[in-house]
Design an enzyme around this catalytic site. Structure first.
Site, PDB file in Angstrom:
ATOM      1  N   MET A  14       0.824  -1.183   0.000  1.00 48.86           N
ATOM      2  CA  MET A  14       0.000   0.000   0.000  1.00 48.86           C
ATOM      3  C   MET A  14       0.869   1.247   0.000  1.00 48.86           C
ATOM      4  O   MET A  14       2.018   1.196   0.402  1.00 48.86           O
ATOM      5  CB  MET A  14      -0.904   0.021   1.228  1.00 48.86           C
ATOM      6  N   CYS A  15       0.316   2.338  -0.480  1.00 46.57           N
ATOM      7  CA  CYS A  15       1.034   3.614  -0.509  1.00 46.57           C
ATOM      8  C   CYS A  15       0.610   4.467   0.680  1.00 46.57           C
ATOM      9  O   CYS A  15      -0.352   4.171   1.383  1.00 46.57           O
ATOM     10  CB  CYS A  15       0.725   4.356  -1.811  1.00 46.57           C
ATOM     11  N   ARG A  16       1.349   5.550   0.878  1.00 45.05           N
ATOM     12  CA  ARG A  16       0.978   6.553   1.868  1.00 45.05           C
ATOM     13  C   ARG A  16       1.300   7.919   1.296  1.00 45.05           C
ATOM     14  O   ARG A  16       2.263   8.069   0.549  1.00 45.05           O
ATOM     15  CB  ARG A  16       1.755   6.358   3.172  1.00 45.05           C
TER      16      ARG A  16
END
Length: 326
Positions: A1-3
């Protein structure tokens, strides 16, 4: 996942105070997540990017943002540390990436830019290959040709640009950006329905023209929770007595700083408020922050308890305090 993280302030911030010095900056979150549970990809090591606008407008430099990206893991990039200690900006976008679509390359690192606009995404468009051609079909040539990478996120930006009356404009009102964002989400939902896609899409999008900021916390589901999104506002964002421990301080009723992030950047949970699922936030040039429900067939009654398993299983949701009424 990205942030991702967004900073908008009345005064320029040194990039290191957002990206490298805080003990819980998105750079540190990339390899040491305290609040997220991600059994699939515990590290965000697939590149990073930071974009910013000049503190003082320079006609020769123009109004467009500057963007620095790297496929090196963010925590292992000495150039980022050097740049962050010497650059200040009143509006910053930062992003660390874990691939869900697209290869590891500079072209696939967020944020993306077109003219004066800058865009980031945290989430994923469900069954992207089945709707990719449909997304591309109606794009104007200029927008279609600006796409350099192969992520669903950059094509989402292209779709957003196609919803603007003039993506090459030097000025955008908050209402124009807001409507284009809503139209983008509506189009994705229509494409998915036509293609028979049943899995929800996670569409935490954010865009800015250097003055207004639009961010969404959205999922195409009426029963599931979206990828998490938080905001904090105050007078100063500064380091406390312990090195690396930052705090948002509110000295008066005026907001001088507004930050939006996938995960809180400080260990002071009272500094941060969670943005509700299927909500758009608009930060105006005058630092008003509007929370606007996105009303469509995926809206849920306020008494409905959204389920956390979908977003949490993909690593897009923090596990504490999840599963509450919306």
């Amino acid at each position: 996942m990205c942030r991702f993280v967004i900073y908008k302030g009345t005064s320029p911030v040194q990039l290191s105070h957002l990206l490298t010095r805080p003990a819980h900056s998105i750079i540190n979150q990339a390899f040491d997540c305290r609040l997220r549970l991600d059994r699939r990809r515990p590290m965000n090591g697939d590149g990073f990017g930071v974009g910013w606008y000049d503190a003082v407008y320079d006609e020769e430099l123009g109004p467009q943002p500057t963007i620095f990206t790297s496929v090196t893991p963010a925590w292992n990039c000495p150039n980022l540390t050097r740049l962050a200690s010497k650059i200040k900006s009143p509006l910053v976008f930062g992003h660390v990436r874990a691939t869900t679509a697209g290869s590891l390359s500079h072209d696939n690192c967020h944020p993306f830019a077109y003219g004066k606009l800058m865009f980031m995404h945290n989430g994923g468009i469900a069954e992207w290959p089945s709707i990719k051609r449909r997304v591309q079909k109606d794009l104007p040539d200029a927008v279609f040709n600006m796409v350099q990478g192969n992520t669903d996120s950059e094509w989402a930006f292209a779709l957003f640009l196609s919803k603007l009356p003039d993506p090459d404009s030097r000025t955008f009102t908050a209402d124009v950006l807001r409507r284009a964002m809503l139209d983008t989400i509506t189009s994705f939902n229509a494409f998915a329905e036509d293609a028979g896609v049943t899995e929800p899409s996670l569409m935490n999008f954010c865009v800015t023209d250097g003055e207004t900021v639009i961010a969404t916390r959205y999922i195409s589901s009426s029963k599931d929770e979206a990828a998490s999104l938080w905001y904090s506002s105050g007078t100063t964002f500064s380091e406390g007595g312990e090195e690396g421990h930052y705090k948002m301080v509110t000295a008066d009723k005026r907001q001088h700083i507004i930050m939006v992030a996938s995960e809180p950047l400080t260990f002071e949970r009272a500094d941060w408020m969670e943005i509700k699922t299927n909500t758009m936030v608009v930060i105006t040039p005058r630092f008003n922050m509007l929370h606007i429900p996105i009303v469509d067939k995926f809206s849920a009654p306020t008494s409905t308890m959204r389920q956390v398993e979908f977003a949490e299983g993909k690593g897009f949701l923090n596990s504490p305090n999840s599963g509450r009424p919306q």
